[in-house]
Motif scaffolding. Structure first.
Motif, PDB file in Angstrom:
ATOM      1  N   HIS A 281     109.808  85.230  44.331  1.00  0.00           N
ATOM      2  CA  HIS A 281     109.091  84.241  43.520  1.00  0.00           C
ATOM      3  C   HIS A 281     110.074  83.409  42.701  1.00  0.00           C
ATOM      4  O   HIS A 281     109.885  82.191  42.557  1.00  0.00           O
TER       5      HIS A 281
ATOM      6  N   HIS B  66     110.413  79.411  42.735  1.00  0.00           N
ATOM      7  CA  HIS B  66     110.314  78.637  41.497  1.00  0.00           C
ATOM      8  C   HIS B  66     111.515  77.695  41.359  1.00  0.00           C
ATOM      9  O   HIS B  66     111.363  76.524  41.012  1.00  0.00           O
TER      10      HIS B  66
ATOM     11  N   LEU C  18     111.161  74.749  43.680  1.00  0.00           N
ATOM     12  CA  LEU C  18     110.243  73.749  43.142  1.00  0.00           C
ATOM     13  C   LEU C  18     110.899  72.942  42.035  1.00  0.00           C
ATOM     14  O   LEU C  18     110.695  71.726  41.941  1.00  0.00           O
ATOM     15  N   ASN C  19     111.708  73.594  41.197  1.00  0.00           N
ATOM     16  CA  ASN C  19     112.424  72.874  40.139  1.00  0.00           C
ATOM     17  C   ASN C  19     113.345  71.814  40.709  1.00  0.00           C
ATOM     18  O   ASN C  19     113.421  70.695  40.189  1.00  0.00           O
TER      19      ASN C  19
ATOM     20  N   ASN D  61     105.651  74.492  38.861  1.00  0.00           N
ATOM     21  CA  ASN D  61     105.332  75.764  39.498  1.00  0.00           C
ATOM     22  C   ASN D  61     103.872  76.123  39.216  1.00  0.00           C
ATOM     23  O   ASN D  61     103.458  76.137  38.067  1.00  0.00           O
TER      24      ASN D  61
ATOM     25  N   TYR E 193     105.742  83.324  50.098  1.00  0.00           N
ATOM     26  CA  TYR E 193     106.280  82.027  49.711  1.00  0.00           C
ATOM     27  C   TYR E 193     106.979  81.369  50.894  1.00  0.00           C
ATOM     28  O   TYR E 193     107.780  82.005  51.584  1.00  0.00           O
TER      29      TYR E 193
END
Length: 67
Positions: free
Chosen positions: A11, A15, A18-19, A25, A57
């Motif tokens: 995870h 995250h 995505l950043n 998120n 994910y």
């Protein structure tokens, strides 16, 4: 389109991905079965909740090098 995605088991790495893309998120508790992020019809990230309630994910790693 899912065949272009790579599953990652963390995870925190999801995250971070995505950043890098500048995407907020999602709150995992609010993802019931599926969450997807698309940019101009291209699927970049996905969270899928399996039957046991475990989050999986998926990312399109090509998006990191394009950015």
């Amino acid at each position: 389109m899912t065949k272009m995605l790579t599953e990652i088991g963390s995870h925190s790495l999801f995250h971070e991905y995505l950043n890098v893309l500048g995407v907020a998120n999602p709150a995992l508790a609010k993802v019931e079965q599926l969450w997807e992020h698309r940019r101009q019809e291209r699927l970049l990230a996905k969270i899928q909740i399996d039957n046991q309630g475990k989050a999986r994910y998926f990312i399109d790693a090509r998006a990191i090098s394009i950015n």
